[in-house]
Design an enzyme around this catalytic site. Structure first.
Site, PDB file in Angstrom:
ATOM      1  N   PRO A  17       0.683  -1.145  -0.089  1.00  0.00           N
ATOM      2  CA  PRO A  17      -0.030   0.081   0.134  1.00  0.00           C
ATOM      3  C   PRO A  17       0.771   1.332   0.027  1.00  0.00           C
ATOM      4  O   PRO A  17       1.784   1.342   0.730  1.00  0.00           O
ATOM      5  CB  PRO A  17      -0.663  -0.119   1.380  1.00  0.00           C
ATOM      6  CG  PRO A  17      -0.880  -1.405   1.609  1.00  0.00           C
ATOM      7  CD  PRO A  17       0.397  -2.139   0.987  1.00  0.00           C
ATOM      8  N   CYS A  18       0.331   2.214  -0.688  1.00  0.00           N
ATOM      9  CA  CYS A  18       1.044   3.489  -0.896  1.00  0.00           C
ATOM     10  C   CYS A  18       0.455   4.687  -0.395  1.00  0.00           C
ATOM     11  O   CYS A  18       0.829   5.647  -0.468  1.00  0.00           O
ATOM     12  CB  CYS A  18       1.482   3.742  -2.224  1.00  0.00           C
ATOM     13  SG  CYS A  18       0.066   3.658  -3.498  1.00  0.00           S
ATOM     14  N   GLN A  19      -0.779   4.536   0.215  1.00  0.00           N
ATOM     15  CA  GLN A  19      -1.207   5.805   0.706  1.00  0.00           C
ATOM     16  C   GLN A  19      -0.497   6.751   1.531  1.00  0.00           C
ATOM     17  O   GLN A  19      -0.591   7.901   1.415  1.00  0.00           O
ATOM     18  CB  GLN A  19      -2.548   5.541   1.619  1.00  0.00           C
ATOM     19  CG  GLN A  19      -3.644   4.831   0.792  1.00  0.00           C
ATOM     20  CD  GLN A  19      -3.713   3.499   0.937  1.00  0.00           C
ATOM     21  OE1 GLN A  19      -2.583   2.822   1.073  1.00  0.00           O
ATOM     22  NE2 GLN A  19      -4.688   2.550   0.268  1.00  0.00           N
ATOM     23  N   PHE A  28       2.450   7.209   1.283  1.00  0.00           N
ATOM     24  CA  PHE A  28       3.687   8.012   0.583  1.00  0.00           C
ATOM     25  C   PHE A  28       2.976   9.146  -0.444  1.00  0.00           C
ATOM     26  O   PHE A  28       3.543   9.989  -1.029  1.00  0.00           O
ATOM     27  CB  PHE A  28       4.561   7.178  -0.257  1.00  0.00           C
ATOM     28  CG  PHE A  28       4.896   5.882   0.800  1.00  0.00           C
ATOM     29  CD1 PHE A  28       6.098   6.287   1.761  1.00  0.00           C
ATOM     30  CD2 PHE A  28       4.777   4.669   0.550  1.00  0.00           C
ATOM     31  CE1 PHE A  28       6.539   5.407   2.484  1.00  0.00           C
ATOM     32  CE2 PHE A  28       5.261   3.714   1.353  1.00  0.00           C
ATOM     33  CZ  PHE A  28       6.320   4.078   2.423  1.00  0.00           C
TER      34      PHE A  28
END
Ligand SMILES: C[S@@+](CC[C@H](N)C(=O)[O-])C[C@H]1O[C@@H](n2cnc3c(N)ncnc32)[C@H](O)[C@@H]1O
Length: 328
Positions: free
Chosen positions: A81-83, A85
């Site tokens: 998951p990248c939320q 960043f």
């Protein structure tokens, strides 16, 4: 390589990443995700693969090896998951989701594949760890190198590989030093905004939009909502924040479709006139992400938008996978 190379996909989501590897001739042994609708979608479209609903923080390497019957795994792929960043998110270095890349590194270390490919957003390269001068990008590179993988970071725009969407993402691509000493080069672009030297022009979004009369009325915005968007855009401009709503240029690839598209679709709207504006349907979003037409998604409409916006465009994944075949 005579046999089909094997892949496991961790944080597999709907399986966009896997789809590209499958199209390039790889065998997807398993996909793991902790979100049921995504695992359902993965399993529905990857019938020969095992879809496992599990939390990567507690799944052991031993369990993963048992899941794939101790088969040799050539490539580990995944998009943690990248939320935390994302430039569109809160960019909090202490966001617990930011540490899930460690699970990816742990699995690579334990499974010892020949290669890995890990996708994420560019924001990861500039965000610093808590109490450290190191960015997440530097830390991840360091950790992969220390477990024996020659690793490079490639920033790729999906539009340059034939996807009808401008979408820039980073890919950590690593090769086990026992497999090869050469670092992996990025796949050669096939398309360009200004094509020369045999490149094809960017694929326009219009090829994937439904005719206006075929789109249900509920995707069209009322006058009240349109006025709300106009007010918000003005306010944002005054405060110098955000973009407000944005419209597709039909002759170009679409703007990036994010996992938040379900909220109001403001990042990529279809405008026929000042009064006739709509958001994209889930199936249009899937096609603009280069999912095959017959790819079936599970879950509610909101969950489908999220799965689609989260995905690695299968066509981009395919180009990465084909390029990797040169190194086997
Ligand atoms: C960026 S998406 C991956 C999209 C996927 N690569 C594709 O191409 O379709 C990240 C995924 O990680 C999953 N996820 C988040 N936390 C997780 C955890 N602790 N364990 C397993 N999966 C997790 C989310 O449900 C989401 O589907």
């Amino acid at each position: 390589m005579k046999e089909q190379p094997t892949v496991i996909d961790i944080f597999c989501g709907a399986g966009g990443f896997s789809q590209g590897f499958k199209e390039a001739g790889y065998s997807i042994l398993a996909g793991v995700d902790n979100w049921k609708p995504a695992v359902d979608t993965f399993s529905r479209n990857h019938k020969k693969s095992i879809g496992l609903e599990a939390d990567m923080r507690s799944l052991t390497v031993g369990q993963l090896k048992t899941l794939v019957s101790e088969a040799k795994v050539n490539v580990v792929i995944g998009g943690p998951p990248c939320q935390g960043f994302s430039m569109g998110g809160n960019r909090n270095p202490a966001d617990p989701r930011n540490s899930l890349f460690r699970e990816f590194i742990r699995i690579v270390k334990g499974m010892a594949p020949d290669f890995f490919v890990m996708e994420n957003v560019r924001g990861l390269l500039s965000l610093k760890l808590v109490d450290s001068k190191m960015t997440f990008g530097e830390k991840i590179l360091h950790d992969f190198n220390s477990i024996g993988y020659r690793t490079t970071i490639h920033t790729l725009n999906a539009a340059n590989y034939g996807v009808p969407q401008k979408r820039q993402r980073i890919f950590f691509i690593g090769v086990n030093r026992r497999q090869a000493e050469k670092a992996i080069l990025p796949p050669v672009p096939t398309h360009s905004e200004h094509p020369t030297n045999g490149l094809k022009p960017w694929v326009p979004s219009k090829q994937f939009l439904l005719p206006p009369q075929k789109v249900s009325k509920r995707f069209y915005y009322s006058e009240r909502m349109i006025n709300g968007f106009i007010r918000r855009k003005k306010k944002n401009a005054e405060r110098n924040i955000g973009f407000g709503w944005q419209f597709l240029d039909f002759s170009k690839p679409s703007n990036t479709i994010s996992a938040r598209y379900w909220k109001d679709g403001a990042e990529a709207l279809v405008k026929y006139s000042n009064k006739k504006i709509r958001r994209l349907t889930p199936s249009e979003c899937a096609r603009l992400q280069s999912f095959p037409k017959n790819y079936k998604f599970c879950g509610s409409e909101r969950e489908i938008y999220t799965q689609v916006g989260n995905a690695v465009p299968p066509l981009l994944a395919r180009r990465i996978a084909e390029n990797l075949l040169n190194y086997f």
